[in-house]
Design an enzyme around this catalytic site. Structure first.
Site, PDB file in Angstrom:
ATOM      1  N   ARG B  64       1.000  -0.343   5.423  1.00  0.00           N
ATOM      2  CA  ARG B  64      -0.417  -0.778   5.426  1.00  0.00           C
ATOM      3  C   ARG B  64      -1.102  -0.743   6.787  1.00  0.00           C
ATOM      4  O   ARG B  64      -2.319  -0.886   6.854  1.00  0.00           O
ATOM      5  CB  ARG B  64      -0.551  -2.194   4.848  1.00  0.00           C
ATOM      6  CG  ARG B  64       0.036  -2.375   3.463  1.00  0.00           C
ATOM      7  CD  ARG B  64      -0.682  -1.538   2.435  1.00  0.00           C
ATOM      8  NE  ARG B  64      -0.281  -1.840   1.071  1.00  0.00           N
ATOM      9  CZ  ARG B  64      -0.305  -0.963   0.084  1.00  0.00           C
ATOM     10  NH1 ARG B  64      -0.704   0.286   0.302  1.00  0.00           N
ATOM     11  NH2 ARG B  64       0.062  -1.295  -1.128  1.00  0.00           N
ATOM     12  N   ASP B 305       9.079   2.115  -3.051  1.00  0.00           N
ATOM     13  CA  ASP B 305       7.617   2.144  -3.209  1.00  0.00           C
ATOM     14  C   ASP B 305       7.043   0.763  -2.871  1.00  0.00           C
ATOM     15  O   ASP B 305       6.160   0.252  -3.564  1.00  0.00           O
ATOM     16  CB  ASP B 305       7.203   2.591  -4.608  1.00  0.00           C
ATOM     17  CG  ASP B 305       5.727   3.001  -4.656  1.00  0.00           C
ATOM     18  OD1 ASP B 305       5.052   2.960  -3.619  1.00  0.00           O
ATOM     19  OD2 ASP B 305       5.252   3.355  -5.755  1.00  0.00           O
TER      20      ASP B 305
END
Lengths: 307, 433
Positions: B64, B305
């Site tokens: 992120r 993931d």
């Protein structure tokens, strides 16, 4: 009393509870038929109509139901709410609850919104339609109307025709009628038939002529005109030809078959004007019964039992 | 500093063997593998009853940063990796700005050097802005340190762009990691299209949305000779397509996630947004096929993931919630509980899919348990049982559908470059001589 403090859908309530709501609605209908339609049952209770989707019909029906029982009613619509200012659903309902409300009636364009509220607030939650999930009071008013006209629900053949994929009414009707012992068939274009719907116990057909043969009740669903632009059917004309209910088709059903529609109708598309106005049509009675059924639901959930 | 891991059971997928040995670590490398090793001045780690593995590699994580630091940072994400037993991870480029140029790759690498607990290998975008319109400067990304290319989170919908990306990647000998999703079929969908989407009234994502693009990309890989890696395989049809492609001799590899081999679309009942992942949780038949694909080698890699999100982003209507779950800290427990303890994978096969296989795909010199190799090691206690408690996650993302689930097989020690970066419940079994 109903066992739960919320009404989210008909999938998760049992036949006994449905029966109780329908029986209570009989008494409520008597109140609606009086010259002075007002009883003090929910005096001092506050009911909030939280509508994230425009709906004159359902919102008015709930509002009248609450007012006939003497509750205070707050109406909040999405255009006026803090939603437009970017506030989350959670913050919005928590604020509403902090101001004091006993029941939140929520209409929301997204499936599961009513479920979410039950984890966030103590007030009772009534689902007034969430996306394509359920519309339990519409299902209940359909059950009530059929039981009133036919005397029973058990053993009847119910056919639901139209856009099953996007219909919350269809889902609530499927659960409600199956639980009460009726058989249910769903019929519509293959492009509007949800995957695996037969696992609910409903029969599936893409031919209205086959589906409505010997039917006791035909529930026509509203076709959203924008679905054609989304490529779900080629043209309104073809839809009307393949799936519209006209007098000729209606003759395939039982002679005393009821014709229903949750409204608003597209006359000449899913239903011909002739059928909509025929003696077999109970579409206006559905509207009246909607108020009675919603009174019953509010009475049972908002602790009206101790009034 | 020296570390001496004694009495552990070593699993070496590189040599395809399991054996008992001590491991002496010095100067960031595995110095000696042997029995009854003794040395002065080393921290002794008693690994009796534990499994000692080459450090685990997560080929597919979202850190992120830059851009979405409220959901995760490189510092927190790599700490979560260490707690989860991972010593290396490859991070996807869907940051803000997108890692489609060397400056973002450099930023990630610098930040990881300064604040990271584990090795970070950035993945560069295939196309500028991951918009699927024009190729990113792929050679430049490689020079800056990218190990693969992907527009993960988005599919490269335009076939000719994907075709050229594969030709170009082949030219510079880099793998392309494909997010396979036909967005015209999946549009507005938020869960698998099936019985449960019908019950819940949520728009579904059909299995075909994944399978048609996998079929396309396999054909393009055949034409271009590109090394193609299929991310997060979720359907029975996808497994079958990849199996067929491997039989044809294509240079294709594939990964599956712990949530796709553990959960089905039934979990969505109740609208828990922590079940919202892309691709979605599928049916039991799909889950069984993914497990079979892992067992027979069709699926080469287990990847997390890891897709953390700030709490408030998931506390919304299901359709409004972002896709993804926080996966680094539950992956090993799920692999052991769901695959190893059930006999679907041997410990050796499981470790292979989390070490040497991802290392080979990414072309990195990791995943090996041998003298002279980097001292990246993971120690697992196969008997330890723990209940998943998101409140204890060190990732900023607490969004997990596994809360409350009991897992057996827990990482207890993570070593990166010869340094302990995570030790279960604080120094419970090591002592300095």
């Amino acid at each position: 009393m109903v066992q739960k403090k919320n009404l989210i859908g008909l999938e998760h309530i049992d036949a006994h509870e449905i029966e109780l709501i329908l029986d209570t609605a009989v008494a409520m209908k008597e109140i609606v038929s009086r010259p002075v339609r007002k009883v003090p049952t929910l005096r001092g209770r506050t009911i909030t109509n939280l509508f994230y989707e425009p709906s004159t019909r359902t919102r008015t029906s709930f509002e009248l139901a609450a007012k006939f029982l003497n509750a205070d009613v707050i109406n909040i619509s999405s255009s006026a709410s803090s939603v437009v200012k970017g506030e989350s659903l959670k913050d919005t309902v928590r604020t509403i609850e902090a101001m004091g409300t006993d029941v939140v009636i929520i209409r929301h364009p997204m499936a599961g919104a009513a479920n979410l509220l039950t984890g966030w607030i103590e007030a009772s939650v009534v689902n007034a339609g969430d996306g394509a999930h359920e519309h339990p009071t519409q299902g209940l008013l359909d059950l009530f109307t059929v039981r009133e006209k036919k005397g029973v629900l058990n053993g009847l053949k119910i056919v639901i025709v139209g856009d099953i994929l996007h219909s919350r009414v269809a889902r609530s009707d499927i659960w409600g009628f199956l639980k009460m012992g009726a058989s249910v068939s769903v019929c519509g274009p293959a492009t509007m038939m949800p995957v695996g719907v037969e696992r609910t116990g409903a029969a599936v057909s893409c031919s209205i002529d086959e589906a409505i043969k010997d039917a006791d009740v035909i529930i026509m669903l509203r076709i959203q005109l924008e679905r054609q632009k989304a490529g779900l059917f080629p043209s309104l004309r073809e839809y009307a030809r393949l799936f519209g209910l006209n007098s000729e088709r209606l003759s395939l059903a039982k002679r005393d078959a009821l014709v229903m529609h949750p409204g608003p109708m597209n006359r000449g598309i899913e239903i011909s004007g002739e059928v909509a106005d025929s003696l077999q049509s109970v579409i206006n009675e559905q509207v009246t019964n909607g108020v009675a059924v919603r009174m019953a639901v509010l009475y049972l959930l908002a602790g009206g039992g101790d009034a | 500093m020296k570390l001496l891991i004694k009495r552990g059971t070593l699993i070496s997928p590189d040599q395809k063997k399991i054996f008992s040995a001590d491991v002496l670590i010095a100067d960031g490398k595995i110095a000696v593998l042997g029995n009854n090793l003794e040395t002065d001045g080393a921290v002794i780690i008693d690994a009796d009853g534990k499994l000692v593995l080459p450090g685990l590699i997560d080929l597919h994580a979202h850190l992120r940063e830059p851009g979405f630091e409220d959901s995760e940072t490189i510092a927190a994400g790599t700490m979560a990796a260490a707690r989860g037993g991972f010593t290396s991870l490859a991070c996807m480029p869907n940051t803000n700005p997108v890692a489609d140029n060397s400056s973002v790759i450099n930023y990630i690498l610098n930040k990881a050097r300064q604040e990271g607990r584990v090795n970070v290998f950035p993945i560069g975008a295939i196309t500028v802005g991951s918009k699927g319109e024009e190729l990113a400067e792929m050679a430049g990304l490689k020079e800056a340190g990218a190990v693969a290319f992907s527009d993960d989170g988005r599919c490269v919908s335009n076939a000719v762009i994907m075709f050229r990306a594969m030709q170009y990647a082949r030219m510079i000998d880099m793998p392309v990691i494909a997010h396979c999703e036909d967005t015209s079929l999946s549009a507005q969908g938020s869960m698998h299209e099936g019985y449960y989407s019908t019950l819940l009234g949520l728009k579904g994502i059909p299995a075909a949305a994944e399978e048609v693009i996998i079929a396309r990309d396999l054909i393009l890989a055949k034409e271009t000779g590109c090394r193609l890696h299929i991310a997060h395989v979720s359907t029975a049809g996808s497994v079958q397509l990849i199996r067929q492609a491997k039989a044809w001799g294509l240079k294709v590899t594939a990964e599956a996630t712990p949530h796709h081999f553990t959960l089905t679309d039934r979990e969505v009942t109740g609208y828990n947004t922590n079940t919202k992942v892309n691709p979605p949780l599928r049916t039991q038949e799909d889950l069984d096929a993914v497990r079979q694909g892992l067992r027979d080698g069709t699926i080469d890699v287990i990847a997390t993931d890891h897709a953390p999100h700030a709490r408030e982003k998931k506390e919304v209507e299901y359709e409004n919630a972002p896709f993804g779950i926080s996966g680094l800290e539950t992956a090993v427990g799920l692999v052991w509980t769901e695959l190893v303890n059930t006999g679907i994978l041997s410990p050796l096969d499981a470790v292979e899919k989390m070490t040497i296989n991802p290392a080979r795909i990414l072309g990195i010199s990791k995943g090996v348990l041998a003298e002279g190799a980097d001292a990246d090691l993971t120690v697992i206690d196969p008997a330890r049982t723990e209940k998943v408690d998101p409140a204890r996650f060190v990732s900023k993302g607490r969004n997990t559908p596994f809360a409350g689930r009991t897992l057996t097989g827990i990482p207890v020690l993570t070593i990166v470059g010869g340094k302990i970066v995570f030790e279960y419940a604080g120094r419970v079994f090591s002592k300095t001589t």
